[in-house]
Write a protein that holds these residues in place. Structure first.
Motif, PDB file in Angstrom:
ATOM      1  N   THR A   1      41.812  84.527  71.898  1.00  0.00           N
ATOM      2  CA  THR A   1      40.871  83.480  71.511  1.00  0.00           C
ATOM      3  C   THR A   1      39.643  84.003  70.780  1.00  0.00           C
ATOM      4  OG1 THR A   1      39.758  83.589  73.647  1.00  0.00           O
ATOM      5  CG2 THR A   1      41.560  82.005  73.430  1.00  0.00           C
ATOM      6  N   GLY A   2      39.390  85.289  70.836  1.00  0.00           N
ATOM      7  CA  GLY A   2      38.205  85.834  70.164  1.00  0.00           C
ATOM      8  C   GLY A   2      36.942  85.608  70.969  1.00  0.00           C
ATOM      9  N   THR A   3      35.828  86.050  70.411  1.00  0.00           N
ATOM     10  CA  THR A   3      34.561  85.965  71.140  1.00  0.00           C
ATOM     11  C   THR A   3      33.624  84.891  70.602  1.00  0.00           C
ATOM     12  OG1 THR A   3      33.686  87.733  69.733  1.00  0.00           O
ATOM     13  CG2 THR A   3      34.609  88.385  71.861  1.00  0.00           C
ATOM     14  N   ASP A   4      33.721  84.560  69.319  1.00  0.00           N
ATOM     15  CA  ASP A   4      32.841  83.550  68.727  1.00  0.00           C
ATOM     16  C   ASP A   4      33.485  82.180  68.911  1.00  0.00           C
ATOM     17  OD1 ASP A   4      31.237  81.869  67.223  1.00  0.00           O
ATOM     18  OD2 ASP A   4      30.977  83.301  65.585  1.00  0.00           O
ATOM     19  N   LYS A   5      32.998  81.435  69.878  1.00  0.00           N
ATOM     20  CA  LYS A   5      33.595  80.142  70.234  1.00  0.00           C
ATOM     21  C   LYS A   5      33.289  79.043  69.220  1.00  0.00           C
ATOM     22  CE  LYS A   5      35.203  82.077  73.858  1.00  0.00           C
ATOM     23  NZ  LYS A   5      36.497  82.686  73.762  1.00  0.00           N
ATOM     24  N   SER A   6      32.482  79.348  68.192  1.00  0.00           N
ATOM     25  CA  SER A   6      32.182  78.340  67.166  1.00  0.00           C
ATOM     26  C   SER A   6      33.123  78.446  65.970  1.00  0.00           C
ATOM     27  CB  SER A   6      30.729  78.499  66.691  1.00  0.00           C
ATOM     28  OG  SER A   6      30.570  79.737  66.003  1.00  0.00           O
ATOM     29  N   LYS A   7      34.009  79.461  65.982  1.00  0.00           N
ATOM     30  CA  LYS A   7      34.925  79.682  64.856  1.00  0.00           C
ATOM     31  C   LYS A   7      36.371  79.576  65.326  1.00  0.00           C
ATOM     32  CE  LYS A   7      31.817  82.707  62.343  1.00  0.00           C
ATOM     33  NZ  LYS A   7      31.633  84.024  61.764  1.00  0.00           N
TER      34      LYS A   7
ATOM     35  N   ALA B   1      44.477  80.297  74.724  1.00  0.00           N
ATOM     36  CA  ALA B   1      44.617  79.778  73.360  1.00  0.00           C
ATOM     37  C   ALA B   1      45.162  78.357  73.348  1.00  0.00           C
ATOM     38  CB  ALA B   1      45.512  80.699  72.536  1.00  0.00           C
ATOM     39  N   GLY B   2      45.695  77.879  74.478  1.00  0.00           N
ATOM     40  CA  GLY B   2      46.171  76.500  74.564  1.00  0.00           C
ATOM     41  C   GLY B   2      45.074  75.485  74.292  1.00  0.00           C
ATOM     42  N   ALA B   3      43.828  75.858  74.530  1.00  0.00           N
ATOM     43  CA  ALA B   3      42.696  74.952  74.283  1.00  0.00           C
ATOM     44  C   ALA B   3      42.566  74.592  72.807  1.00  0.00           C
ATOM     45  CB  ALA B   3      41.402  75.594  74.783  1.00  0.00           C
ATOM     46  N   ALA B   4      43.166  75.382  71.930  1.00  0.00           N
ATOM     47  CA  ALA B   4      43.118  75.074  70.495  1.00  0.00           C
ATOM     48  C   ALA B   4      43.812  73.757  70.194  1.00  0.00           C
ATOM     49  CB  ALA B   4      43.770  76.194  69.692  1.00  0.00           C
ATOM     50  N   GLY B   5      44.735  73.337  71.063  1.00  0.00           N
ATOM     51  CA  GLY B   5      45.483  72.111  70.839  1.00  0.00           C
ATOM     52  C   GLY B   5      44.787  70.839  71.301  1.00  0.00           C
ATOM     53  N   LEU B   6      43.618  70.962  71.912  1.00  0.00           N
ATOM     54  CA  LEU B   6      42.887  69.788  72.382  1.00  0.00           C
ATOM     55  C   LEU B   6      42.263  69.009  71.230  1.00  0.00           C
ATOM     56  CD1 LEU B   6      40.921  71.382  75.383  1.00  0.00           C
ATOM     57  CD2 LEU B   6      42.900  69.846  75.535  1.00  0.00           C
ATOM     58  N   THR B   7      42.160  67.696  71.386  1.00  0.00           N
ATOM     59  CA  THR B   7      41.383  66.914  70.425  1.00  0.00           C
ATOM     60  C   THR B   7      39.929  67.361  70.537  1.00  0.00           C
ATOM     61  OG1 THR B   7      40.860  65.179  72.020  1.00  0.00           O
ATOM     62  CG2 THR B   7      42.896  64.888  70.687  1.00  0.00           C
ATOM     63  N   ASP B   8      39.129  66.979  69.574  1.00  0.00           N
ATOM     64  CA  ASP B   8      37.721  67.346  69.628  1.00  0.00           C
ATOM     65  C   ASP B   8      37.061  66.724  70.861  1.00  0.00           C
ATOM     66  OD1 ASP B   8      35.808  68.937  68.025  1.00  0.00           O
ATOM     67  OD2 ASP B   8      34.664  67.065  68.037  1.00  0.00           O
ATOM     68  N   ALA B   9      37.396  65.468  71.145  1.00  0.00           N
ATOM     69  CA  ALA B   9      36.808  64.782  72.308  1.00  0.00           C
ATOM     70  C   ALA B   9      37.223  65.465  73.613  1.00  0.00           C
ATOM     71  CB  ALA B   9      37.224  63.310  72.315  1.00  0.00           C
ATOM     72  N   ALA B  10      38.496  65.834  73.729  1.00  0.00           N
ATOM     73  CA  ALA B  10      38.965  66.510  74.948  1.00  0.00           C
ATOM     74  C   ALA B  10      38.332  67.888  75.082  1.00  0.00           C
ATOM     75  CB  ALA B  10      40.486  66.624  74.936  1.00  0.00           C
ATOM     76  N   SER B  11      38.130  68.567  73.975  1.00  0.00           N
ATOM     77  CA  SER B  11      37.480  69.880  74.015  1.00  0.00           C
ATOM     78  C   SER B  11      36.050  69.738  74.526  1.00  0.00           C
ATOM     79  CB  SER B  11      37.493  70.513  72.619  1.00  0.00           C
ATOM     80  OG  SER B  11      36.940  71.802  72.658  1.00  0.00           O
ATOM     81  N   ARG B  12      35.368  68.684  74.082  1.00  0.00           N
ATOM     82  CA  ARG B  12      33.999  68.445  74.578  1.00  0.00           C
ATOM     83  C   ARG B  12      34.023  68.109  76.073  1.00  0.00           C
ATOM     84  NH1 ARG B  12      30.672  68.528  70.337  1.00  0.00           N
ATOM     85  NH2 ARG B  12      31.563  68.075  68.307  1.00  0.00           N
ATOM     86  N   LYS B  13      35.036  67.379  76.492  1.00  0.00           N
ATOM     87  CA  LYS B  13      35.162  66.987  77.907  1.00  0.00           C
ATOM     88  C   LYS B  13      35.396  68.205  78.796  1.00  0.00           C
ATOM     89  CE  LYS B  13      38.357  64.437  80.908  1.00  0.00           C
ATOM     90  NZ  LYS B  13      39.556  63.559  80.911  1.00  0.00           N
ATOM     91  N   TYR B  14      36.351  69.062  78.412  1.00  0.00           N
ATOM     92  CA  TYR B  14      36.746  70.180  79.268  1.00  0.00           C
ATOM     93  C   TYR B  14      35.949  71.457  79.020  1.00  0.00           C
ATOM     94  CZ  TYR B  14      40.777  67.302  80.448  1.00  0.00           C
ATOM     95  OH  TYR B  14      41.588  66.279  80.874  1.00  0.00           O
ATOM     96  N   LEU B  15      35.583  71.699  77.773  1.00  0.00           N
ATOM     97  CA  LEU B  15      34.938  72.969  77.419  1.00  0.00           C
ATOM     98  C   LEU B  15      33.480  72.817  77.028  1.00  0.00           C
ATOM     99  CD1 LEU B  15      37.892  74.411  75.303  1.00  0.00           C
ATOM    100  CD2 LEU B  15      37.388  74.818  77.721  1.00  0.00           C
ATOM    101  N   LYS B  16      33.003  71.584  76.989  1.00  0.00           N
ATOM    102  CA  LYS B  16      31.598  71.290  76.665  1.00  0.00           C
ATOM    103  C   LYS B  16      31.225  71.683  75.234  1.00  0.00           C
ATOM    104  CE  LYS B  16      31.242  70.126  80.979  1.00  0.00           C
ATOM    105  NZ  LYS B  16      32.107  69.005  81.274  1.00  0.00           N
ATOM    106  N   LYS B  17      32.226  71.703  74.355  1.00  0.00           N
ATOM    107  CA  LYS B  17      31.972  71.982  72.930  1.00  0.00           C
ATOM    108  C   LYS B  17      33.134  71.424  72.124  1.00  0.00           C
ATOM    109  CE  LYS B  17      34.254  76.463  72.710  1.00  0.00           C
ATOM    110  NZ  LYS B  17      35.293  76.032  71.811  1.00  0.00           N
TER     111      LYS B  17
END
Length: 196
Positions: free
Chosen positions: A77-83, A118-134
């Motif tokens: 997943t790398g270290t820079d969570k914004s990319k 890396a499975g988190a890459a498959g989340l919608t943007d809304a789900a990513s905000r829900k589970y990962l707070k971004k």
């Protein structure tokens, strides 16, 4: 004693060589930006991601007449969570390398399992905000990979474990029974395994 000393010396030399080499950038785009101004980067099938530096003189060129069946286990997943994940950039580079070598899309059979974190890459943007707070910075590259013909899988077992619903996944991904069985199934179909 002599063998242990020799092994220690070899390991020490390997560490020194590794430290003296330029570090592999965790961000392929940053590595490309640091390259010489005369370096050419092309994006034959996946625009904006996975740039390829043409080297027709290099060894082991893909055969445009061959079929390439590749199962990619995407775990990094790398270290820079914004990319976007660097592993997805490398996956895009694989596609672009084959395309630049003249392999037509119909001869590229690439399946990528978004495994572990890396499975988190498959989340919608809304789900990513829900589970990962971004938000999810991987969606653009996932859509580009899917458009290029890459089949993107996510593990149903991981979804169940984390309470993620299928409707919280981006349409670019397909749910597979598990990230454990998908490689076995595809390898039985003649796919070559690669981990990124």
């Amino acid at each position: 004693m002599k063998i242990q000393l020799s092994l220690a010396r070899v390991l020490s030399c390997m560490a020194l060589v590794a430290m003296s080499l330029p570090a592999q950038a965790a961000d392929p785009a940053a590595a490309a930006a640091k390259a010489s101004a005369t370096t050419t980067w092309v994006y034959p099938l996946v625009p904006k991601f996975g740039g390829v530096h043409p080297r027709p003189d290099a060894d082991a060129q893909p055969d445009p007449k061959a079929d390439y069946k590749i199962l990619v286990d995407v775990i990094s997943t790398g270290t820079d969570k914004s990319k976007p994940y660097p592993s997805l950039e490398r996956l895009a580079r694989l596609v672009n390398l084959l395309a630049h070598s003249g392999v037509p899309p119909e001869r590229m059979h690439i399946v990528a399992v978004l495994d572990q974190r890396a499975g988190a890459a498959g989340l919608t943007d809304a789900a990513s905000r829900k589970y990962l707070k971004k938000g999810n910075p991987n969606l653009e590259i996932l859509h580009a990979l899917k458009k290029a013909g890459v089949k993107l899988l996510v593990c149903s077992q991981a979804l169940a474990e984390h309470g993620v619903q299928d409707n919280e996944l981006d349409p670019a991904v397909t749910v597979t029974l598990s990230a454990l069985t998908a490689p076995v199934v595809y390898q039985q179909q003649g796919y070559h395994y690669m981990q990124l």
